[in-house]
Scaffold this motif. Sequence first.
Motif, PDB file in Angstrom:
ATOM      1  N   MET A  21       2.862  10.953   0.584  1.00  0.00           N
ATOM      2  CA  MET A  21       3.584   9.710   0.317  1.00  0.00           C
ATOM      3  C   MET A  21       2.611   8.538   0.172  1.00  0.00           C
ATOM      4  SD  MET A  21       6.615   8.080   2.621  1.00  0.00           S
ATOM      5  CE  MET A  21       5.690   7.188   3.831  1.00  0.00           C
ATOM      6  N   MET A  22       1.531   8.561   0.955  1.00  0.00           N
ATOM      7  CA  MET A  22       0.568   7.469   0.888  1.00  0.00           C
ATOM      8  C   MET A  22      -0.374   7.596  -0.303  1.00  0.00           C
ATOM      9  SD  MET A  22       1.311   5.580   3.383  1.00  0.00           S
ATOM     10  CE  MET A  22      -0.049   4.453   3.194  1.00  0.00           C
ATOM     11  N   GLY A  23      -0.203   8.658  -1.091  1.00  0.00           N
ATOM     12  CA  GLY A  23      -1.083   8.828  -2.239  1.00  0.00           C
ATOM     13  C   GLY A  23      -2.487   9.248  -1.847  1.00  0.00           C
ATOM     14  N   LEU A  24      -2.614   9.875  -0.688  1.00  0.00           N
ATOM     15  CA  LEU A  24      -3.952  10.247  -0.230  1.00  0.00           C
ATOM     16  C   LEU A  24      -4.265  11.724  -0.460  1.00  0.00           C
ATOM     17  CD1 LEU A  24      -4.290   8.130   3.017  1.00  0.00           C
ATOM     18  CD2 LEU A  24      -5.458   7.835   0.858  1.00  0.00           C
ATOM     19  N   LEU A  39      -6.222  21.101   3.180  1.00  0.00           N
ATOM     20  CA  LEU A  39      -4.819  20.741   3.017  1.00  0.00           C
ATOM     21  C   LEU A  39      -4.590  19.785   1.860  1.00  0.00           C
ATOM     22  CD1 LEU A  39      -3.980  20.226   6.767  1.00  0.00           C
ATOM     23  CD2 LEU A  39      -2.891  21.883   5.284  1.00  0.00           C
ATOM     24  N   ILE A  68     -10.107   6.863   5.521  1.00  0.00           N
ATOM     25  CA  ILE A  68      -9.201   5.891   6.126  1.00  0.00           C
ATOM     26  C   ILE A  68      -8.436   6.435   7.345  1.00  0.00           C
ATOM     27  CG2 ILE A  68      -7.211   4.418   5.663  1.00  0.00           C
ATOM     28  CD1 ILE A  68      -8.348   4.020   2.898  1.00  0.00           C
ATOM     29  N   PRO A  69      -7.833   7.626   7.265  1.00  0.00           N
ATOM     30  CA  PRO A  69      -7.094   8.076   8.454  1.00  0.00           C
ATOM     31  C   PRO A  69      -7.983   8.265   9.674  1.00  0.00           C
ATOM     32  CG  PRO A  69      -6.493   9.386   6.547  1.00  0.00           C
ATOM     33  CD  PRO A  69      -7.702   8.596   6.166  1.00  0.00           C
ATOM     34  N   VAL A  79       3.058  19.713   8.768  1.00  0.00           N
ATOM     35  CA  VAL A  79       3.740  19.460   7.502  1.00  0.00           C
ATOM     36  C   VAL A  79       4.201  18.001   7.379  1.00  0.00           C
ATOM     37  CG1 VAL A  79       5.743  20.077   6.129  1.00  0.00           C
ATOM     38  CG2 VAL A  79       4.326  21.856   7.116  1.00  0.00           C
ATOM     39  N   PRO A  80       4.802  17.418   8.424  1.00  0.00           N
ATOM     40  CA  PRO A  80       5.117  15.992   8.308  1.00  0.00           C
ATOM     41  C   PRO A  80       3.879  15.139   8.043  1.00  0.00           C
ATOM     42  CG  PRO A  80       6.311  16.933  10.113  1.00  0.00           C
ATOM     43  CD  PRO A  80       5.366  17.994   9.644  1.00  0.00           C
ATOM     44  N   TRP A  81       2.781  15.499   8.672  1.00  0.00           N
ATOM     45  CA  TRP A  81       1.524  14.776   8.416  1.00  0.00           C
ATOM     46  C   TRP A  81       1.137  14.919   6.949  1.00  0.00           C
ATOM     47  CZ3 TRP A  81      -3.258  16.728   6.819  1.00  0.00           C
ATOM     48  CH2 TRP A  81      -4.313  15.829   6.873  1.00  0.00           C
ATOM     49  N   TYR A  82       1.236  16.124   6.442  1.00  0.00           N
ATOM     50  CA  TYR A  82       0.889  16.362   5.041  1.00  0.00           C
ATOM     51  C   TYR A  82       1.807  15.560   4.116  1.00  0.00           C
ATOM     52  CZ  TYR A  82       0.569  18.758   0.587  1.00  0.00           C
ATOM     53  OH  TYR A  82       0.424  19.026  -0.740  1.00  0.00           O
ATOM     54  N   MET A  83       3.104  15.575   4.421  1.00  0.00           N
ATOM     55  CA  MET A  83       4.050  14.839   3.581  1.00  0.00           C
ATOM     56  C   MET A  83       3.749  13.341   3.622  1.00  0.00           C
ATOM     57  SD  MET A  83       5.761  17.269   2.320  1.00  0.00           S
ATOM     58  CE  MET A  83       7.166  16.614   1.474  1.00  0.00           C
ATOM     59  N   ASN A  84       3.307  12.878   4.788  1.00  0.00           N
ATOM     60  CA  ASN A  84       2.960  11.470   4.926  1.00  0.00           C
ATOM     61  C   ASN A  84       1.749  11.124   4.053  1.00  0.00           C
ATOM     62  OD1 ASN A  84       3.347   8.911   6.264  1.00  0.00           O
ATOM     63  ND2 ASN A  84       1.405   9.319   7.276  1.00  0.00           N
ATOM     64  N   PRO A 130       4.232   9.718  10.282  1.00  0.00           N
ATOM     65  CA  PRO A 130       4.585  11.113  10.000  1.00  0.00           C
ATOM     66  C   PRO A 130       5.879  11.560  10.671  1.00  0.00           C
ATOM     67  CG  PRO A 130       2.250  10.989  10.381  1.00  0.00           C
ATOM     68  CD  PRO A 130       2.806   9.616  10.655  1.00  0.00           C
ATOM     69  N   SER A 189       9.141  24.966   8.187  1.00  0.00           N
ATOM     70  CA  SER A 189       7.883  24.684   8.854  1.00  0.00           C
ATOM     71  C   SER A 189       7.985  23.420   9.698  1.00  0.00           C
ATOM     72  CB  SER A 189       6.801  24.551   7.796  1.00  0.00           C
ATOM     73  OG  SER A 189       5.615  24.172   8.366  1.00  0.00           O
ATOM     74  N   ILE A 219       2.538  25.176   4.044  1.00  0.00           N
ATOM     75  CA  ILE A 219       1.662  24.889   2.919  1.00  0.00           C
ATOM     76  C   ILE A 219       1.538  26.118   2.022  1.00  0.00           C
ATOM     77  CG2 ILE A 219      -0.579  23.981   2.240  1.00  0.00           C
ATOM     78  CD1 ILE A 219       0.956  22.011   3.944  1.00  0.00           C
ATOM     79  N   PHE A 222      -0.778   6.269  10.165  1.00  0.00           N
ATOM     80  CA  PHE A 222      -1.285   7.637  10.149  1.00  0.00           C
ATOM     81  C   PHE A 222      -0.885   8.478  11.341  1.00  0.00           C
ATOM     82  CE2 PHE A 222      -4.182   5.425   7.249  1.00  0.00           C
ATOM     83  CZ  PHE A 222      -3.914   6.189   6.126  1.00  0.00           C
ATOM     84  N   PRO A 225       2.929   3.850  -1.984  1.00  0.00           N
ATOM     85  CA  PRO A 225       3.299   4.294  -3.337  1.00  0.00           C
ATOM     86  C   PRO A 225       4.806   4.429  -3.576  1.00  0.00           C
ATOM     87  CG  PRO A 225       1.466   5.571  -2.526  1.00  0.00           C
ATOM     88  CD  PRO A 225       1.921   4.730  -1.384  1.00  0.00           C
ATOM     89  N   PRO A 226       5.603   4.880  -2.600  1.00  0.00           N
ATOM     90  CA  PRO A 226       7.031   5.063  -2.925  1.00  0.00           C
ATOM     91  C   PRO A 226       7.751   3.762  -3.273  1.00  0.00           C
ATOM     92  CG  PRO A 226       6.471   6.236  -0.932  1.00  0.00           C
ATOM     93  CD  PRO A 226       5.305   5.369  -1.263  1.00  0.00           C
ATOM     94  N   PHE A 259       0.807  -1.217   0.000  1.00  0.00           N
ATOM     95  CA  PHE A 259       0.000   0.000   0.000  1.00  0.00           C
ATOM     96  C   PHE A 259       0.841   1.270   0.000  1.00  0.00           C
ATOM     97  CE2 PHE A 259      -2.434  -3.377   2.003  1.00  0.00           C
ATOM     98  CZ  PHE A 259      -3.546  -3.388   1.181  1.00  0.00           C
ATOM     99  N   SER A 277       1.340   8.545  -7.083  1.00  0.00           N
ATOM    100  CA  SER A 277       0.720   8.195  -5.818  1.00  0.00           C
ATOM    101  C   SER A 277      -0.026   6.864  -5.898  1.00  0.00           C
ATOM    102  CB  SER A 277      -0.221   9.310  -5.377  1.00  0.00           C
ATOM    103  OG  SER A 277      -1.216   9.497  -6.347  1.00  0.00           O
ATOM    104  N   GLY A 323       8.682  12.032   8.627  1.00  0.00           N
ATOM    105  CA  GLY A 323       8.747  13.294   7.906  1.00  0.00           C
ATOM    106  C   GLY A 323       9.615  14.339   8.588  1.00  0.00           C
TER     107      GLY A 323
END
Lengths: 495, 318
Positions: B153-156, B235, B165-166, B145-150, A221, A464, A456, A217, A39-40, A37, A53, A224
Amino acid sequence: MDRTVNRKIPTETLPLGRRVPLWIFRATALIAGMAIFFPPVNPGRISEKINESASLFTTGVSYGTITNSMGRILRSQWIRGGDITLLMIACVTVMLGVIMCAAGGCMSLGNRKMRRRGLILPLLGAPIMGVGLFLIRQAYQRMVSNGEEMGKLDKIGMMLPGGFTVFIVLAALLFLSAAIAFFTAEKDTDPSAKMEMEEKYRLFLMMLPVILLTFIFAYLPIWGWRFAFFDYTPGGDIGADNYVGFKWFSFLFADPATTKDLIRVLRNTLIMSGLGILTSWLPIAFAVLLAEVRSTKFQRFVQTFTTIPNFISWVLVYAIAICIFSTDGFINSFLTNVMHVAGANTNYLQIADHTWLKMLLWGTWKGVGWSAIIYIAGIAGIDQQLYEAARVDGAGRFRCIWHITIPGLVPTYMVMLLMSIAGILSNGMEQYLVFSNAMNKDVIEVLDLYVYNIGIGQNRISLSTVVGISKSLIGITLLFAANGISKAIRGESII
Amino acid sequence: MAKKEKAANLHIKRSAGDWVFDIAVIIFFFLFTFVCIFPFYYLLINTISDNDLVTSGRVNFYPMLKDAAGKGVLGAQFNNYLALQNVQDLGSSVLVTVARSVLGTALMVITSAWAGYLVTKQKMWKRSLWYRFLVVTMYFNAGLVPWYMNMLMMGLTDNFLAYIIPGMVAPYNIILVKTYIESIPSSLEESAVIDGASTLKVWLKIILPLSIPILATITIFGAVGNWNSFQDSLLLMNNRPDLYTLQHRLYVYLNSSSNLGAMMSQGGTISEQAAQSMLNQRVIQYTVSMVSIIPILLVYPFMQRYFVKGIMLGAVKG
């Protein structure tokens, strides 16, 4: 009646030499199961034109996702549809292999018989993964040769993704560890034994999906955080050449503009949280006063309507703010048409004065009725005999409130207070985002909103992230401190 | 209890000061309640009145329509609500929000019920570790931002699944369910196990029916949360305006006019027509706001006890 469930399944402790390959196998199977599951590490992304993705799973099941940016390529036959079908079959084959391995991993937690059966699965599954990967490679080669024939190889961006190598390594590891575990395992001595698993492992396997979702989830992160140590631009890569160490951390204090922003933002954050903490007794006052009202119907009426604002979003609160306070809102039209005040057309939302106070008032409007509920319930739980005794002793209603009701609510209040002190840096961004505008943005920008705006809004991911990390670490420290205080004072933890 | 209190109160003569205090308290609560509900009422009457009267600010306390002479009289019309079908992108936002409210809430409730039951099982391998693993996520997050990057990465990103899902694992709700299930007599479960019921069967036939009150509570919380969701849409859905949630869509509408408002207040000139369309836009904004408030207002009075139960259970931590 079947009583097998309660029968104790004998536990056996395996020697270390046999446990290690088993654990390697289980861990690899888990990783492979999740990698489907991710993508990378999609081994099926053999062309740059395949959605970045898309995970292996998506590539296997969704023709649309693979081809959604291939319109021209497919129409002109630069990539043949048949090759994409081959790719999908290949991906499904890899997945099948991984699923067999994962099932084997689960079964390997069972008793001797189940473990042995379970280990046969990866011995089949890993080669199936291999076949799938070979088919992906096949699809890749067919697409390349077709592209060459058409002379459009540069247009279809063929590549063998990193995920391809990852899956080869995974398949090899799965096969090897499973083979070692299988061939060193003891033979079945009791042919009549059943396949079964200890309850503790069965329960764990049932819980596993929830644990994995939480991991992906909420914990992943943290991975990151690495962006904090690189000069990262969106869409770019991170590697040795843009590694900058703690540059961004010192940048917070070295760059005057950033430092100034940070001080401003922290000021806003602390003042607004501080005001919230200073007024955190308001729900108690609300509850105590409401309890003084004799009619329970009236109590219920007030409670129902004052809690409604808590359940609408901040965007809607802003919509309400517009309809009351904007140029053509209630205040102005009331002044003009009812009070006949000339020239009443102030847009109160655009005025930056007293922003902190206004935000506090909005927060109070939205939250006080709701926060009072817990105290209202607290008051209902106070022993009535206390009041009767106090009245016999000649106490009036205010002395009753002061000496009985309030002390009864203090423990709950302390928990709330400590939690809000622990969360002093997190006042959320929604409220401040919706209310911010060109006039008040200097006084309304809190830390959470700042992180959003630079991360963002301005795409300064690394900076950030650094601010976010600092905030998370300070937040967790404050939480533990508050918890420690609570333990010391009340002998109870709050988390 | 209220009766008891009344009986106790009979012994005391209320002084004049008491009367003043009581009346002051009641007036205060009337005022506060008024402040809490008047904005909703005002929003509503602005959407069902004659738009010209709304524009000229004549609608203040009750809905108005024009009479033959063009004066405002009490009356209502619902054309604004019918006109919403022409508002761009609104339909898809409503659809997306309804879909996520139904699907997201259902999955969250099932997951919470399942996980909440499992974490009560002392026999589970490393149970307390996994329980803490879940609970910690309530107090700690890696940052926006790490959450967003995650999610990236998950294609979400730009993906409807990101709404569902989250949100499936909601630790707070799991704690609520767990606390509730712990209060169910364990003998019920034990007798079913002795009769040979599997874990799944015990969960389905015994635990679920008995925990309906708490499941109703988290359902209603989850549904309201999904309905009000704004941040994830803001976001994650940058390239998919058709996947904006209703609140996000409303935010976009609200902002498109507040810019016009800013121009005006800065002394910029706006053509008559632009001002007119802005004010019509205002009515549209009000109507869209009303549409997104109405479900909550409709659901809330019936579900209030569940909300209250939720916060009370939350006070008893797991």
